[in-house]
Design an enzyme around this catalytic site. Structure first.
Site, PDB file in Angstrom:
ATOM      1  N   CYS A 269      44.352-105.008 -21.107  1.00 40.69           N
ATOM      2  CA  CYS A 269      44.555-104.212 -20.072  1.00 40.69           C
ATOM      3  C   CYS A 269      46.041-104.252 -19.633  1.00 40.69           C
ATOM      4  O   CYS A 269      46.625-103.189 -19.350  1.00 40.69           O
ATOM      5  CB  CYS A 269      43.784-104.718 -18.961  1.00 40.69           C
ATOM      6  SG  CYS A 269      42.101-104.685 -19.051  1.00 40.69           S
TER       7      CYS A 269
ATOM      8  N   ARG B  32      51.768-121.969 -27.089  1.00 38.74           N
ATOM      9  CA  ARG B  32      51.207-121.826 -25.907  1.00 38.74           C
ATOM     10  C   ARG B  32      51.791-123.106 -25.129  1.00 38.74           C
ATOM     11  O   ARG B  32      50.970-123.462 -24.058  1.00 38.74           O
ATOM     12  CB  ARG B  32      49.892-121.875 -26.105  1.00 38.74           C
ATOM     13  CG  ARG B  32      49.048-120.843 -26.807  1.00 38.74           C
ATOM     14  CD  ARG B  32      49.339-119.492 -25.961  1.00 38.74           C
ATOM     15  NE  ARG B  32      48.855-118.350 -26.636  1.00 38.74           N
ATOM     16  CZ  ARG B  32      48.404-117.246 -25.947  1.00 38.74           C
ATOM     17  NH1 ARG B  32      48.245-117.441 -24.643  1.00 38.74           N
ATOM     18  NH2 ARG B  32      47.980-116.180 -26.659  1.00 38.74           N
TER      19      ARG B  32
ATOM     20  N   LEU C 167      50.947-109.151 -12.178  1.00 34.59           N
ATOM     21  CA  LEU C 167      50.360-110.472 -13.190  1.00 34.59           C
ATOM     22  C   LEU C 167      51.299-110.618 -14.370  1.00 34.59           C
ATOM     23  O   LEU C 167      51.951-111.403 -14.732  1.00 34.59           O
ATOM     24  CB  LEU C 167      49.069-110.377 -13.411  1.00 34.59           C
ATOM     25  CG  LEU C 167      48.080-110.608 -12.136  1.00 34.59           C
ATOM     26  CD1 LEU C 167      46.618-110.212 -12.605  1.00 34.59           C
ATOM     27  CD2 LEU C 167      48.364-111.807 -11.759  1.00 34.59           C
TER      28      LEU C 167
ATOM     29  N   PHE D 107      38.341-106.670 -11.345  1.00 38.37           N
ATOM     30  CA  PHE D 107      39.506-107.398 -11.258  1.00 38.37           C
ATOM     31  C   PHE D 107      39.103-108.945 -12.096  1.00 38.37           C
ATOM     32  O   PHE D 107      40.001-109.844 -12.115  1.00 38.37           O
ATOM     33  CB  PHE D 107      40.010-108.039  -9.788  1.00 38.37           C
ATOM     34  CG  PHE D 107      40.570-106.843  -8.866  1.00 38.37           C
ATOM     35  CD1 PHE D 107      42.018-106.463  -9.292  1.00 38.37           C
ATOM     36  CD2 PHE D 107      40.120-106.441  -7.819  1.00 38.37           C
ATOM     37  CE1 PHE D 107      42.579-105.490  -8.576  1.00 38.37           C
ATOM     38  CE2 PHE D 107      40.705-105.288  -7.133  1.00 38.37           C
ATOM     39  CZ  PHE D 107      41.921-104.909  -7.632  1.00 38.37           C
ATOM     40  N   LEU D 108      37.900-109.041 -12.841  1.00 39.08           N
ATOM     41  CA  LEU D 108      37.820-110.101 -13.591  1.00 39.08           C
ATOM     42  C   LEU D 108      38.868-110.331 -14.642  1.00 39.08           C
ATOM     43  O   LEU D 108      39.228-109.313 -15.280  1.00 39.08           O
ATOM     44  CB  LEU D 108      36.456-109.918 -13.894  1.00 39.08           C
ATOM     45  CG  LEU D 108      36.072-109.052 -14.924  1.00 39.08           C
ATOM     46  CD1 LEU D 108      36.641-109.456 -16.429  1.00 39.08           C
ATOM     47  CD2 LEU D 108      34.510-108.969 -15.163  1.00 39.08           C
TER      48      LEU D 108
ATOM     49  N   THR E 142      39.366 -96.729 -21.320  1.00 34.57           N
ATOM     50  CA  THR E 142      40.774 -95.556 -20.860  1.00 34.57           C
ATOM     51  C   THR E 142      41.964 -96.331 -21.700  1.00 34.57           C
ATOM     52  O   THR E 142      42.736 -96.812 -20.933  1.00 34.57           O
ATOM     53  CB  THR E 142      40.938 -95.783 -19.388  1.00 34.57           C
ATOM     54  OG1 THR E 142      40.928 -97.263 -19.001  1.00 34.57           O
ATOM     55  CG2 THR E 142      39.697 -95.164 -18.356  1.00 34.57           C
TER      56      THR E 142
ATOM     57  N   THR F  19      39.717 -98.876 -15.299  1.00 38.05           N
ATOM     58  CA  THR F  19      41.010 -98.736 -14.701  1.00 38.05           C
ATOM     59  C   THR F  19      41.662 -97.476 -14.716  1.00 38.05           C
ATOM     60  O   THR F  19      41.763 -96.952 -16.026  1.00 38.05           O
ATOM     61  CB  THR F  19      41.752 -99.730 -15.211  1.00 38.05           C
ATOM     62  OG1 THR F  19      41.288-101.075 -15.027  1.00 38.05           O
ATOM     63  CG2 THR F  19      43.074 -99.658 -14.490  1.00 38.05           C
TER      64      THR F  19
HETATM   65  N1  LIG Z   1      38.226-105.903 -20.401  1.00 44.19           N
HETATM   66  C1  LIG Z   1      38.440-106.406 -19.158  1.00 44.19           C
HETATM   67  O1  LIG Z   1      38.675-107.473 -18.884  1.00 44.19           O
HETATM   68  C2  LIG Z   1      38.670-105.375 -18.001  1.00 44.19           C
HETATM   69  C3  LIG Z   1      38.881-105.787 -16.686  1.00 44.19           C
HETATM   70  C4  LIG Z   1      39.055-104.893 -15.662  1.00 44.19           C
HETATM   71  C5  LIG Z   1      38.990-103.554 -16.054  1.00 44.19           C
HETATM   72  N2  LIG Z   1      38.680-103.060 -17.334  1.00 44.19           N
HETATM   73  C6  LIG Z   1      38.697-101.811 -17.512  1.00 44.19           C
HETATM   74  O2  LIG Z   1      37.355-101.224 -17.733  1.00 44.19           O
HETATM   75  C7  LIG Z   1      37.255-100.232 -18.559  1.00 44.19           C
HETATM   76  C8  LIG Z   1      36.431-100.560 -19.815  1.00 44.19           C
HETATM   77  O3  LIG Z   1      36.993-101.806 -20.419  1.00 44.19           O
HETATM   78  P1  LIG Z   1      36.253-102.526 -21.681  1.00 44.19           P
HETATM   79  O4  LIG Z   1      37.081-103.924 -22.250  1.00 44.19           O
HETATM   80  O5  LIG Z   1      34.763-102.844 -21.159  1.00 44.19           O
HETATM   81  O6  LIG Z   1      36.228-101.316 -22.952  1.00 44.19           O
HETATM   82  P2  LIG Z   1      35.301-101.213 -24.098  1.00 44.19           P
HETATM   83  O7  LIG Z   1      36.077-100.254 -24.989  1.00 44.19           O
HETATM   84  O8  LIG Z   1      34.821-102.678 -24.636  1.00 44.19           O
HETATM   85  O9  LIG Z   1      33.911-100.440 -23.630  1.00 44.19           O
HETATM   86  C9  LIG Z   1      33.796 -99.293 -23.214  1.00 44.19           C
HETATM   87  C10 LIG Z   1      32.492 -98.750 -23.536  1.00 44.19           C
HETATM   88  O10 LIG Z   1      32.321 -97.515 -23.066  1.00 44.19           O
HETATM   89  C11 LIG Z   1      31.422 -96.788 -24.152  1.00 44.19           C
HETATM   90  N3  LIG Z   1      31.335 -95.332 -23.884  1.00 44.19           N
HETATM   91  C12 LIG Z   1      32.463 -94.584 -24.097  1.00 44.19           C
HETATM   92  N4  LIG Z   1      32.437 -93.424 -23.723  1.00 44.19           N
HETATM   93  C13 LIG Z   1      30.949 -93.369 -23.201  1.00 44.19           C
HETATM   94  C14 LIG Z   1      30.201 -92.252 -22.731  1.00 44.19           C
HETATM   95  N5  LIG Z   1      30.552 -91.142 -22.508  1.00 44.19           N
HETATM   96  N6  LIG Z   1      28.730 -92.659 -22.249  1.00 44.19           N
HETATM   97  C15 LIG Z   1      28.466 -93.990 -22.548  1.00 44.19           C
HETATM   98  N7  LIG Z   1      29.256 -94.799 -22.882  1.00 44.19           N
HETATM   99  C16 LIG Z   1      30.598 -94.572 -23.102  1.00 44.19           C
HETATM  100  C17 LIG Z   1      31.952 -97.414 -25.311  1.00 44.19           C
HETATM  101  O11 LIG Z   1      31.101 -96.805 -26.263  1.00 44.19           O
HETATM  102  C18 LIG Z   1      32.329 -98.828 -25.189  1.00 44.19           C
HETATM  103  O12 LIG Z   1      31.019 -99.469 -25.650  1.00 44.19           O
HETATM  104  C19 LIG Z   1      38.803 -99.752 -19.081  1.00 44.19           C
HETATM  105  O13 LIG Z   1      39.143 -98.946 -18.115  1.00 44.19           O
HETATM  106  C20 LIG Z   1      39.452-101.244 -18.609  1.00 44.19           C
HETATM  107  O14 LIG Z   1      40.779-101.044 -18.441  1.00 44.19           O
HETATM  108  C21 LIG Z   1      38.625-103.891 -18.473  1.00 44.19           C
END
Ligand SMILES: NC(=O)c1ccc[n+]([C@@H]2O[C@H](COP(=O)([O-])OP(=O)(O)OC[C@H]3O[C@@H](n4cnc5c(N)ncnc54)[C@H](O)[C@@H]3O)[C@@H](O)[C@H]2O)c1
Length: 437
Positions: free
Chosen positions: A256, A416, A207, A142-143, A72, A112
Site C-alpha cells: 500500500c 530492524r 504514515l 485502515f487495517l 488497484t 484504496t
Molecule cells: N492489503 C492491505 O493491507 C490493504 C489495506 C487497506 C486497503 N487495501 C486496499 O484494498 C484493495 C485490495 O487489496 P488486497 O491487498 O486485498 O489486493 P489483492 O490483490 O490481494 O486482492 C484483490 C482480489 O480481487 C480479485 N479481483 C480482481 N478483479 C476482480 C473482479 N472483477 N471480480 C472479482 N474479484 C476480482 C483478485 O482476484 C484478488 O483476489 C487495494 O485497493 C488496496 O490498496 C489493502
C-alpha cells in the site's frame, strides 16, 4: 468482510472472487493469508453468515450492499505508468454490477482509490441504470497487515463518505448501522465522498512519511555517532509527535504505502501542483535510498565484495506476522546482493519457497538462492547474517551457536534493530544495526 459476518451474524456476507484457487483456499483449512486471529474469525462464521464463492453474478443479484475490494496496483503502461493507479479492475466491477443487478444497490468503494474515482463509478452505473438506483459510498480500509483482526475489532475510526443528498445520507446511515454493531458511534466518521477518498491516501502518505523521516535521521546517526532508537524515543515522548511509527529500519514495504503515495503524487501532477507532487515523492525516494544504503553497507563491510560468499537472510515478509512479501525491502536488498554475485540462503517462518523464488526471479536450480527450513541452516557457513523482518522468533535464536557455525569474522546486519547489538558483539559478531555505530 469476515469481521462484519462475525459481528453481524443476522447479515449474510458473500465474498466473491474470480480467482478460483483463492476461493478454494478460503473454503479450506489452509486460508490463503496468514494473519494472527484470522482463522478463528473465518471458521466461526463460515457456512453460517460468511460464504466464499466464485459465482459473482448471483452474489451481486442477491446483495443490497456491494463492497468493491479489488486490487488497484500501480499502472505499468500508458499515461501515468509507474505512479497512477490502475483502475481497470474497479471499472470491470462497476460494469459487472451495472450488467447483472436487478434492483437498487449501495456500492461501497473499499479498495484504496484516487480522489474522484466515485465520479467514474457513478457515471458507469447511472448511464446503465435502467430504473435502478445506485448509491456510491467510500469506506476506505485502515487495517494494517499483521494486526488486521485487532485493528478491525477495535478500529481507531471507521470512515464513510457519501453524497450529501437525502438518498446519499440514507445510504451512509445503512453502512453506519453495519459498523455500529461493534464500533462505538463516535468512532464512525462520515464525510463527503472526496474527503473520504483523499483521507485514505493522506493517512498512508503521513504514515510512510514518518518512517522515511526517521530513516533519513538514521543515516545522519550513522555519520555522527548518535543512536536513532534513542533519538526516536526522545522525540516520540513529545505528545505533539507521539511514539508510534518511529522505528527506523531497512525501509518500508507492503502493497500500500508506495503505491498510494505514487498515486497521490500523480494526482498532484494531474491537478497542476508539481511542488506538492515533489514533496510527497521524496518519501518514496528516501525509502529507496534506505534499502540501497543497507545493501551497500553490507558489501562495504565485507571487504567490498560479496561475490561467491554465502549470505544468510532471516525474514522475507515485508513485516512480521504476515506472509505478504509485496514490495518487501528484502526483495530489493536480496536483488542488490545477487547483482554483486552473492549466494543467498533465505529463511522466513511464513513465506513459502515458491513465493520467495517468484519475487527474486530465481527458478528452481538457480544456484545463488537457497531457501532454508530454519535459521540455523541458513546461517551455517555464512559470511554474514542479515535480519530483514522483525519476526519475534529471531530474538530467541541461539546466536552463539549461529556465530560458531559461520565463517570468521562473522558479520551481522540487523535491518530492524531487533537484536541487542552489544550482546551480539560480546558473542564475537561484527554487528551493526540501523542508525547506530
Ligand atoms: N492489503 C492491505 O493491507 C490493504 C489495506 C487497506 C486497503 N487495501 C486496499 O484494498 C484493495 C485490495 O487489496 P488486497 O491487498 O486485498 O489486493 P489483492 O490483490 O490481494 O486482492 C484483490 C482480489 O480481487 C480479485 N479481483 C480482481 N478483479 C476482480 C473482479 N472483477 N471480480 C472479482 N474479484 C476480482 C483478485 O482476484 C484478488 O483476489 C487495494 O485497493 C488496496 O490498496 C489493502
Amino acid at each position: 468482510m469476515a469481521m462484519i459476518a462475525h459481528k453481524c451474524s443476522d447479515h449474510v456476507v458473500t465474498v466473491v472472487d474470480i480467482n478460483e484457487a483463492r476461493i478454494a483456499a478460503w473454503n479450506s483449512d489452509e486460508l490463503p493469508i496468514y494473519e494472527p486471529g484470522l482463522d478463528e474469525v473465518v471458521k466461526a462464521s463460515r457456512g453460517q453468515s460468511l460464504f466464499f464463492s466464485t459465482d459473482v453474478d448471483t452474489a451481486i443479484r442477491e446483495a443490497d450492499m456491494i463492497f468493491m475490494s479489488v486490487n488497484t496496483p500501480t499502472k505499468t503502461y500508458g499515461a501515468g505508468a509507474g505512479r497512477a493507479a490502475d483502475l481497470r479492475y474497479i471499472e470491470k466491477c462497476a460494469r459487472k454490477i451495472a450488467e447483472v443487478s436487478e434492483g437498487d444497490k449501495i456500492v461501497v468503494e473499499k479498495s484504496t482509490l484516487p480522489v474522484r474515482t466515485a465520479e467514474s463509478i457513478k457515471t458507469i452505473l447511472h448511464s446503465n441504470a435502467k430504473g435502478r438506483n445506485f448509491q456510491i459510498l467510500s469506506n476506505p480500509e485502515f487495517l494494517a497487515e499483521g494486526t488486521a483482526i485487532a485493528d478491525l475489532e477495535n478500529p481507531d475510526r471507521v470512515l464513510i463518505g457519501g453524497d450529501q443528498s437525502p438518498e446519499g445520507l440514507a445510504a451512509i446511515q445503512k453502512l453506519v448501522d453495519v459498523y455500529a454493531a461493534w464500533v462505538p458511534r463516535e468512532k464512525i466518521l462520515t464525510t463527503n465522498l472526496w474527503s473520504s477518498e483523499l483521507s485514505k491516501l493522506t493517512a498512508n502518505a503521513f504514515l510512510a512519511q514518518r518512517i522515511s523521516s526517521i530513516n533519513a535521521i538514521s543515516a545522519l546517526c550513522e555519520a555522527t555517532g548518535a543512536n536513532v532508537d534513542e533519538v526516536a524515543h526522545s522525540i516520540g515522548t513529545d505528545s505533539r509527535i507521539g511514539p508510534k511509527f518511529l522505528k527506523s529500519s531497512v525501509g518500508f514495504g507492503g502493497s500500500c504505502f508506495q503505491k498510494d503515495i505514487l498515486n497521490l503524487v500523480y494526482l498532484c501532477e494531474f491537478f497542476g501542483l508539481p511542488e506538492v507532487a515533489a514533496y510527497w515523492n521524496g518519501v518514496v525516494e528516501m525509502n529507496d535510498y534506505q534499502k540501497q544504503r543497507f545493501a551497500r553497507r553490507v558489501v562495504a563491510s565485507l571487504f567490498n565484495t560479496v561475490a561467491d560468499k554465502k549470505i544468510a537472510v532471516l525474514g522475507f515478509a515485508f513485516k512480521k506476522d504476515t506472509n505478504d512479501t509485496r514490495e518487501s525491502a528484502a526483495i530489493y536488498v536480496c536483488g542488490d546482493l545477487l547483482e554483486e554475485e552473492a549466494n543467498l540462503a533465505i529463511y522466513d517462518p511464513k513465506v513459502p519457497e515458491s513465493q520467495i523464488r517468484r519475487d527474486l526471479n530465481a527458478k528452481d536450480g538457480f544456484e545463488s538462492v537457497t531457501v532454508c527450513k530454519d535459521a540455523y541452516e541458513a546461517c551455517s557457513d555464512a559470511h554474514a547474517v542479515l535480519v530483514l523482518t522483525e519476526w519475534d522468533e529471531f530474538k530467541a535464536l541461539d546466536f552463539q551457536r549461529i556465530h560458531d557455525a559461520m565463517q570468521q569474522p562473522a558479520f551481522l546486519f540487523d535491518g530492524r534493530n531487533l537484536l541487542d547489538l552489544e550482546g551480539m558483539r560480546k558473542i564475537g559478531f561484527e554487528a551493526c544495526g540501523i542508525g547506530q555505530v
